[in-house]
Structures are given as C-alpha cells and as structure tokens.
Design a protein around this motif. Structure first.
Motif, PDB file in Angstrom:
ATOM      1  N   GLY A 199       1.964  -8.899   1.391  1.00  0.00           N
ATOM      2  CA  GLY A 199       2.040  -8.265  -0.545  1.00  0.00           C
ATOM      3  C   GLY A 199       0.845  -7.579  -1.179  1.00  0.00           C
ATOM      4  O   GLY A 199       1.435  -7.292  -2.567  1.00  0.00           O
ATOM      5  N   LYS A 200       0.482  -6.933  -0.621  1.00  0.00           N
ATOM      6  CA  LYS A 200      -0.755  -6.004  -1.767  1.00  0.00           C
ATOM      7  C   LYS A 200       0.367  -4.642  -1.753  1.00  0.00           C
ATOM      8  O   LYS A 200       0.987  -4.176  -0.757  1.00  0.00           O
ATOM      9  CB  LYS A 200      -2.062  -6.179  -0.707  1.00  0.00           C
ATOM     10  N   VAL A 201      -0.097  -4.318  -2.682  1.00  0.00           N
ATOM     11  CA  VAL A 201       0.362  -3.471  -3.574  1.00  0.00           C
ATOM     12  C   VAL A 201      -0.053  -1.975  -3.599  1.00  0.00           C
ATOM     13  O   VAL A 201      -1.469  -2.274  -4.152  1.00  0.00           O
ATOM     14  CB  VAL A 201       1.970  -3.302  -4.150  1.00  0.00           C
ATOM     15  N   ILE A 202       0.028  -0.341  -3.295  1.00  0.00           N
ATOM     16  CA  ILE A 202      -0.851   0.526  -3.554  1.00  0.00           C
ATOM     17  C   ILE A 202       0.235   1.695  -4.269  1.00  0.00           C
ATOM     18  O   ILE A 202       1.659   1.774  -3.870  1.00  0.00           O
ATOM     19  CB  ILE A 202      -1.703   1.042  -2.052  1.00  0.00           C
ATOM     20  N   ILE A 203      -0.282   1.581  -5.665  1.00  0.00           N
ATOM     21  CA  ILE A 203       0.115   2.419  -6.258  1.00  0.00           C
ATOM     22  C   ILE A 203      -0.161   3.808  -6.899  1.00  0.00           C
ATOM     23  O   ILE A 203      -1.642   3.818  -7.404  1.00  0.00           O
ATOM     24  CB  ILE A 203       0.475   2.320  -8.269  1.00  0.00           C
TER      25      ILE A 203
END
Length: 260
Positions: free
Chosen positions: A175-179
C-alpha cells in the motif's frame, strides 16, 4: 498556483467516478491507463469514455468508438442538458485488447490530449475548466490506473541532485506509494529507477530514449531475471514527468505519466 497531491487509483472498477481534489488548474495532467476489452465488436456499446464533469455538465467528453467497421474518437461538451457540435478524429490509438495510456493536459486555451506518449488531439475550452470537479470513466474497458499531476510554476523546493539515493524507512510495505516528479534533461539518454535491497535489486525500470523502449527486471543471486519489455515510451526529453511506484499483493506495480 496551489499544489494538491491526489493519490492515484489502481485497478478501479468501471464505471469509475471520483472528485478531483482542488479542481482543474492550468498545468493539471490526468492519466488514464487501461485496456479496451477484446470482445468489442461493431455493436452500439463498443465504446468507452472519459468525462471531465461539473454537476450534470461535461466540459470534456472524450469518446473512442468502434462502430460499423469505423473507428474514431469523438470530442464534445454537454452544457445545460444540450450537446455541442461534435469534433471527430477518424483514427484511434486504442486497439482492442491492448493496453493504452491516455494523458489530458489542461492549458489556458484547451485540453491537450496525448496517447501512449504521442500528441493526439487538442480540444478548445467551451466552458471554464476551473469549474470541473470530477472525472468519470466508463464503457467497454478495464482501467489499470487513474493518476493526477499538478505542475507548480517556478517551484524548485525539494529538488535533488541526480543520481539520487535514499533509504525507504520501513521498507516498501503493501500500500505504500512512491511518487517521483521532475523534468527530463533535453539531452537525456534514459530514465532509470531502481529499488534495491542488501542482496540485489528488487525492481529496475529503465526507459531508454535511443531504443524507444522500456525494460523492467530484477537482479538477485548474482544474475538478472527474465527481462520484460514495453514499446510504449511514456516520456519525452525536456518534458515534466511523474513516476508512481506502489507495492500491492506482494508484487511491485509500476505506472507512469507524462505531460506532453
């Protein structure tokens, strides 16, 4: 210009409707990645649409159609219950059964629309884009990603020198997001993103401009895994980019958007 960071939506069900946080602004870019269902035929329902809406009005109705052996894309606006004059383009970059990436960039005068990293059409505003507060996607398709990018004029805060390395505290949990946002050097040969661990590379994303090819792979136990290739180049030299990496269901899924 204010910056609103709206998280992307992965694999949403169709039809899909969401509020656009902060509404549309000059420089807003919306990306829809998906696939036209392969069982599309010449019936009335073989079409899909992406609508930018305000209440019951539709500021931009982007509507690829497959009817009677003819494939085309229709653009229009619905205001106060009445459709305006249609603007049609008698070609389509959305082959049935294949993946595509659609990008809509908001400018002061128009919506600039690109497909698979290439300019496709321009649709002049018929109602103020600042009124738009929702996106709606429906039709004979499946959606993999809906993402938003908001460009901030003359803002350089938080920029980093490339090549750039950083520790992901707590690891890349589910669920972690890197943008990643930035600008591609006009002389760049490639864009490379890699997610590493002590014993190797969990995921590397390598977009090469000379080859016009995207390669993905994994490195472990002293050897590379089976390479995956994509001929859809989502980036352009000298242009802004946004890369979104998210771990879901014990895998790393990557999607990307570009403003054209």
């Amino acid at each position: 210009m204010a910056l609103y960071q709206q998280l992307p939506f992965f694999n949403p069900s169709v039809p899909f409707t969401r509020l656009i946080q902060g509404g549309l602004q000059e420089g807003t870019s919306i990306t829809v990645c998906g696939r036209v269902l392969s069982d599309a035929d010449s019936s009335l329902y073989c079409r899909f649409q992406v609508d930018l809406k305000y209440g019951s009005d539709i500021a931009l109705h982007f509507n690829p159609r497959y009817e009677g052996g003819s494939e085309y894309v229709m653009h229009n606006t619905l205001q106060r219950g009445r459709w305006g004059s249609e603007e049609r383009k008698y070609e389509t970059p959305f082959p049935r059964g294949q993946m595509f990436a659609l990008q809509i960039l908001v400018t002061l005068s128009s919506y600039q629309i690109s497909t698979n990293g290439k300019p496709f059409s321009e649709y002049k505003h018929r109602m103020p884009f600042s009124w738009v507060d929702r996106i709606h996607v429906s039709g004979n398709m499946e959606v993999k990603l809906v993402a938003f990018q908001y460009l901030v004029s003359h803002q350089r805060q938080g920029s980093f020198t490339v090549p750039y390395k950083s520790i992901i505290h707590g690891g890349l949990q589910l669920g972690k997001v890197i943008i990643i946002q930035g600008f591609i050097n006009p002389q760049a040969n490639r864009v490379v993103i890699s997610l590493r661990h002590k014993a190797g590379i969990a995921f590397v994303y390598n977009a090469g401009f000379d080859e016009n090819l995207v390669l993905c792979n994994t490195y472990g136990d002293g050897k590379w895994g089976e390479e995956e290739q994509s001929e859809v180049m989502p980036f352009k030299k000298g242009q802004p980019l946004q890369i979104i990496v998210s771990r879901q269901r014990q895998t790393i899924e990557n999607s990307e958007t570009v403003v054209t």
